[in-house]
Write a protein that holds these residues in place. Sequence first.
Motif, PDB file in Angstrom:
ATOM      1  N   PHE A  30      69.018 -13.515  15.670  1.00 30.36           N
ATOM      2  CA  PHE A  30      69.858 -13.812  16.800  1.00 30.36           C
ATOM      3  C   PHE A  30      70.190 -15.028  16.542  1.00 30.36           C
ATOM      4  O   PHE A  30      70.524 -15.796  17.090  1.00 30.36           O
ATOM      5  N   GLU A  31      72.367 -14.017  17.024  1.00 30.99           N
ATOM      6  CA  GLU A  31      73.162 -15.669  16.074  1.00 30.99           C
ATOM      7  C   GLU A  31      73.948 -15.390  17.457  1.00 30.99           C
ATOM      8  O   GLU A  31      74.831 -14.159  16.815  1.00 30.99           O
ATOM      9  N   ASP A  32      74.548 -15.773  18.129  1.00 23.48           N
ATOM     10  CA  ASP A  32      76.041 -15.677  19.395  1.00 23.48           C
ATOM     11  C   ASP A  32      75.821 -14.944  19.938  1.00 23.48           C
ATOM     12  O   ASP A  32      77.304 -14.386  20.216  1.00 23.48           O
ATOM     13  N   GLY A  33      74.631 -14.865  20.431  1.00 27.44           N
ATOM     14  CA  GLY A  33      75.411 -13.171  21.427  1.00 27.44           C
ATOM     15  C   GLY A  33      74.556 -12.044  21.151  1.00 27.44           C
ATOM     16  O   GLY A  33      74.500 -11.423  21.175  1.00 27.44           O
ATOM     17  N   VAL A  34      73.826 -12.400  19.275  1.00 29.82           N
ATOM     18  CA  VAL A  34      74.040 -10.669  18.710  1.00 29.82           C
ATOM     19  C   VAL A  34      72.954 -10.682  17.914  1.00 29.82           C
ATOM     20  O   VAL A  34      72.821 -11.617  17.280  1.00 29.82           O
ATOM     21  N   VAL A  35      72.190  -9.571  18.187  1.00 26.77           N
ATOM     22  CA  VAL A  35      70.821  -9.327  17.793  1.00 26.77           C
ATOM     23  C   VAL A  35      70.818  -8.128  16.504  1.00 26.77           C
ATOM     24  O   VAL A  35      71.330  -7.651  17.126  1.00 26.77           O
ATOM     25  N   ARG A  36      70.516  -8.802  15.456  1.00 25.18           N
ATOM     26  CA  ARG A  36      70.429  -8.337  14.762  1.00 25.18           C
ATOM     27  C   ARG A  36      69.479  -7.314  14.123  1.00 25.18           C
ATOM     28  O   ARG A  36      68.373  -8.291  14.405  1.00 25.18           O
ATOM     29  N   PHE A  37      68.824  -5.867  13.673  1.00 24.57           N
ATOM     30  CA  PHE A  37      68.112  -5.185  13.668  1.00 24.57           C
ATOM     31  C   PHE A  37      67.991  -4.157  12.870  1.00 24.57           C
ATOM     32  O   PHE A  37      68.760  -3.573  12.504  1.00 24.57           O
ATOM     33  N   GLU A  38      67.019  -3.606  12.205  1.00 23.46           N
ATOM     34  CA  GLU A  38      66.355  -2.543  11.637  1.00 23.46           C
ATOM     35  C   GLU A  38      66.122  -1.254  12.077  1.00 23.46           C
ATOM     36  O   GLU A  38      64.865  -1.728  13.060  1.00 23.46           O
ATOM     37  N   LEU A  39      66.025  -0.281  12.171  1.00 27.39           N
ATOM     38  CA  LEU A  39      65.352   0.797  12.703  1.00 27.39           C
ATOM     39  C   LEU A  39      64.337   1.238  11.192  1.00 27.39           C
ATOM     40  O   LEU A  39      64.536   1.193   9.997  1.00 27.39           O
ATOM     41  N   GLY A  45      68.275   5.331   8.926  1.00 29.15           N
ATOM     42  CA  GLY A  45      68.673   6.985   8.389  1.00 29.15           C
ATOM     43  C   GLY A  45      68.880   8.080   8.864  1.00 29.15           C
ATOM     44  O   GLY A  45      69.326   8.289   8.443  1.00 29.15           O
ATOM     45  N   CYS A  46      68.383   7.765   9.852  1.00 32.23           N
ATOM     46  CA  CYS A  46      68.345   8.331  10.864  1.00 32.23           C
ATOM     47  C   CYS A  46      70.289   9.118  11.350  1.00 32.23           C
ATOM     48  O   CYS A  46      70.585   8.368  11.304  1.00 32.23           O
ATOM     49  N   PRO A  47      70.568  10.491  11.224  1.00 33.63           N
ATOM     50  CA  PRO A  47      72.260  10.203  11.803  1.00 33.63           C
ATOM     51  C   PRO A  47      72.340   9.614  13.147  1.00 33.63           C
ATOM     52  O   PRO A  47      73.528   9.580  13.497  1.00 33.63           O
ATOM     53  N   ALA A  48      71.200  10.015  14.041  1.00 37.06           N
ATOM     54  CA  ALA A  48      71.526   9.350  15.643  1.00 37.06           C
ATOM     55  C   ALA A  48      71.164   8.017  15.617  1.00 37.06           C
ATOM     56  O   ALA A  48      70.656   7.544  16.970  1.00 37.06           O
ATOM     57  N   ALA A  49      71.303   7.698  14.533  1.00 35.29           N
ATOM     58  CA  ALA A  49      70.833   5.684  14.718  1.00 35.29           C
ATOM     59  C   ALA A  49      72.481   5.329  15.505  1.00 35.29           C
ATOM     60  O   ALA A  49      72.163   4.524  16.598  1.00 35.29           O
ATOM     61  N   ALA A  50      73.230   5.188  15.651  1.00 37.97           N
ATOM     62  CA  ALA A  50      74.053   4.945  16.253  1.00 37.97           C
ATOM     63  C   ALA A  50      74.086   4.867  17.949  1.00 37.97           C
ATOM     64  O   ALA A  50      73.988   4.329  18.488  1.00 37.97           O
ATOM     65  N   GLU A  54      73.435   2.364  20.726  1.00 41.66           N
ATOM     66  CA  GLU A  54      73.860   2.422  21.801  1.00 41.66           C
ATOM     67  C   GLU A  54      73.190   2.793  22.827  1.00 41.66           C
ATOM     68  O   GLU A  54      73.299   2.149  24.086  1.00 41.66           O
ATOM     69  N   GLN A  55      72.856   3.768  22.774  1.00 48.61           N
ATOM     70  CA  GLN A  55      72.370   4.184  24.453  1.00 48.61           C
ATOM     71  C   GLN A  55      70.908   2.787  24.696  1.00 48.61           C
ATOM     72  O   GLN A  55      70.064   3.480  25.825  1.00 48.61           O
ATOM     73  N   LEU A  56      69.940   3.116  23.906  1.00 48.88           N
ATOM     74  CA  LEU A  56      68.352   2.592  24.221  1.00 48.88           C
ATOM     75  C   LEU A  56      68.765   0.976  23.632  1.00 48.88           C
ATOM     76  O   LEU A  56      68.600   0.365  24.729  1.00 48.88           O
ATOM     77  N   ILE A  57      69.239   0.901  22.970  1.00 50.94           N
ATOM     78  CA  ILE A  57      68.524  -1.194  22.357  1.00 50.94           C
ATOM     79  C   ILE A  57      69.932  -1.455  22.627  1.00 50.94           C
ATOM     80  O   ILE A  57      69.302  -2.700  23.168  1.00 50.94           O
ATOM     81  N   ARG A  58      70.784  -1.533  22.005  1.00 52.95           N
ATOM     82  CA  ARG A  58      72.256  -2.554  23.570  1.00 52.95           C
ATOM     83  C   ARG A  58      71.614  -2.477  24.820  1.00 52.95           C
ATOM     84  O   ARG A  58      71.864  -3.782  25.016  1.00 52.95           O
ATOM     85  N   THR A  59      71.467  -1.503  25.097  1.00 50.13           N
ATOM     86  CA  THR A  59      71.475  -1.215  26.630  1.00 50.13           C
ATOM     87  C   THR A  59      69.798  -2.134  27.322  1.00 50.13           C
ATOM     88  O   THR A  59      70.305  -2.670  28.380  1.00 50.13           O
ATOM     89  N   ALA A  60      68.898  -1.807  26.320  1.00 44.26           N
ATOM     90  CA  ALA A  60      68.078  -2.140  26.965  1.00 44.26           C
ATOM     91  C   ALA A  60      67.990  -4.364  26.513  1.00 44.26           C
ATOM     92  O   ALA A  60      67.632  -4.293  28.274  1.00 44.26           O
ATOM     93  N   LEU A  61      68.705  -4.560  25.995  1.00 43.79           N
ATOM     94  CA  LEU A  61      69.024  -5.774  25.500  1.00 43.79           C
ATOM     95  C   LEU A  61      69.477  -6.644  26.357  1.00 43.79           C
ATOM     96  O   LEU A  61      69.463  -7.728  26.882  1.00 43.79           O
ATOM     97  N   THR A  62      70.643  -5.990  26.892  1.00 43.99           N
ATOM     98  CA  THR A  62      71.842  -7.164  27.515  1.00 43.99           C
ATOM     99  C   THR A  62      71.558  -6.556  28.599  1.00 43.99           C
ATOM    100  O   THR A  62      71.868  -7.451  29.800  1.00 43.99           O
ATOM    101  N   GLU A  63      70.823  -5.223  29.347  1.00 42.39           N
ATOM    102  CA  GLU A  63      70.514  -5.281  30.682  1.00 42.39           C
ATOM    103  C   GLU A  63      69.768  -6.657  31.065  1.00 42.39           C
ATOM    104  O   GLU A  63      69.669  -7.316  32.140  1.00 42.39           O
TER     105      GLU A  63
END
Length: 90
Positions: A30-39, A45-50, A54-63
Amino acid sequence: MTLQDIERVASEKIRPQLALHGGDIRLLDFEDGVVRFELLGRCAGCPAAALTTEQLIRTALTEKLPEVRDAVLVEHVDEALIAQARAILA
């Protein structure tokens, strides 16, 4: 805010959802407000990773953590998945 705070939100809000699909998340930094992660697991490698990002990880963390501005997926293929593919090909 620390990576431990982010881990708490991941354990409460993100991991249970990923586990439903045989996956998990590893927080890298976590640096400069950005969380870097891997699944991990079946989510790596799932096609739905993006969409998951967007819908789960970014939303949960920013909320839950106003200090988090973004969440960025660092893509790689999980070693367990590679081993499974090698076994099938052998």
